[in-house]
Write an enzyme that holds these catalytic residues in place. Structure first.
Site, PDB file in Angstrom:
ATOM      1  N   ASP A  83       0.857  -1.182   0.000  1.00 58.04           N
ATOM      2  CA  ASP A  83       0.000   0.000   0.000  1.00 58.04           C
ATOM      3  C   ASP A  83       0.895   1.234   0.000  1.00 58.04           C
ATOM      4  OD1 ASP A  83      -2.751   1.212   0.342  1.00 58.04           O
ATOM      5  OD2 ASP A  83      -1.757   2.075   2.084  1.00 58.04           O
TER       6      ASP A  83
ATOM      7  N   GLU B 223       0.851   5.577   0.793  1.00 60.86           N
ATOM      8  CA  GLU B 223       0.165   6.802   1.210  1.00 60.86           C
ATOM      9  C   GLU B 223       0.707   7.925   0.340  1.00 60.86           C
ATOM     10  OE1 GLU B 223      -2.384   6.775   3.042  1.00 60.86           O
ATOM     11  OE2 GLU B 223      -2.152   4.715   3.769  1.00 60.86           O
TER      12      GLU B 223
ATOM     13  N   HIS C  70      -4.961   3.817   6.996  1.00 61.02           N
ATOM     14  CA  HIS C  70      -4.234   4.899   6.329  1.00 61.02           C
ATOM     15  C   HIS C  70      -2.789   5.018   6.811  1.00 61.02           C
ATOM     16  CE1 HIS C  70      -7.964   5.902   4.393  1.00 61.02           C
ATOM     17  NE2 HIS C  70      -8.539   6.050   5.562  1.00 61.02           N
TER      18      HIS C  70
ATOM     19  N   ASP D 266      -2.314  -1.050   6.458  1.00 61.67           N
ATOM     20  CA  ASP D 266      -3.270  -1.325   5.380  1.00 61.67           C
ATOM     21  C   ASP D 266      -2.823  -2.534   4.564  1.00 61.67           C
ATOM     22  OD1 ASP D 266      -4.845   0.748   6.172  1.00 61.67           O
ATOM     23  OD2 ASP D 266      -4.445   2.043   4.450  1.00 61.67           O
TER      24      ASP D 266
END
Length: 245
Positions: free
Chosen positions: A65, A67, A207, A212
């Protein structure tokens, strides 16, 4: 016309032989050149056809993942952090995880800080994007990638790879949102929170890229069980079913 003065012979040689990325690397130093060369060589080695015959319950994959500062790398948004876990079949491998912040030339919006906990100062003190990409791709190796709503992550990875190394992502990438749409048609929504709740997977640290990734890995494990019941046994089988979904 006179040639420009060649105060940096390595720059001009690299420009002729390897283009702009290599020329820039020659100025920035050996570590940068090595990082770029590693990333570029890795992108040439992917898409091995034999992996399509790998049973899903034996598939080595990396669930990841990102951000980011927003939703559009084409309009200046950038990666803030990488998080990833390594899985074999549906099992998360103990201690096999990766996380790093990276520097962002784009200011971190206040609402992103509130959502992710990542501040502008944290990115200033973080490794460069090229360093972060190098370390992330070193962790990934030749594994298949898994992500939720992967179009977002693919777009940012491609933008970062092109900006730093003039290559695009060539790894196979499985989207758990696409899997959910195939396995559970008619759901009102396919957001990560909704799908985690529907499978009884505890939600924590949302998040944060690593957390995640860990939760998406648990979701992938659930979907592996569903696919087994549908007699989907290999990665090739999965691609065939998704192409007709």
């Amino acid at each position: 016309m006179r040639e420009p003065a060649r105060g940096n012979t390595g720059f001009w040689n690299s420009l002729r032989q390897g283009g702009v990325p290599s020329a820039i690397a020659s100025i920035m130093g050996a570590p940068t050149a090595q990082h770029m060369a590693f990333i570029r060589s890795m992108m040439r080695e992917q898409r091995r056809p034999e992996v399509l015959h790998t049973p899903l319950n034996e598939l080595d994959a990396v669930v990841f993942d990102l951000e980011t500062t927003g939703f559009s790398p084409q309009h200046g948004d950038e990666i803030l952090s990488f998080g990833a876990v390594r899985i074999s079949g549906g099992v998360v491998l103990e201690g096999e995880h990766f996380y790093t912040l990276v520097q962002s030339k784009t200011a971190v919006p206040e609402h992103i800080t509130e959502l992710t906990g990542i501040t502008q100062q944290m990115t200033v003190e973080a490794p460069s994007l090229l360093e972060g990409l190098h370390d992330f791709m070193s962790f990934v190796g030749g594994s298949v990638l898994v992500a939720h709503a992967s179009a977002h992550d693919r777009a940012f990875l491609n933008a970062a790879l092109w900006r730093t190394s003039k290559v695009r992502l060539t790894h196979r990438l499985i989207d758990t949102m696409m899997l959910a749409r195939w396995l559970e048609p008619g759901r009102p929504g396919y957001g990560l929170d909704e799908l985690l709740e529907s499978r009884g997977i505890p939600i924590y640290g949302r998040h944060h890229a690593l957390e995640d990734a860990k939760m998406t890995a648990q979701l992938w494990s659930c979907y592996l069980e569903d696919m087994t019941r549908k007699n989907v046994e290999t990665l090739g089988d999965l691609y065939t079913h998704l192409s007709h979904a």
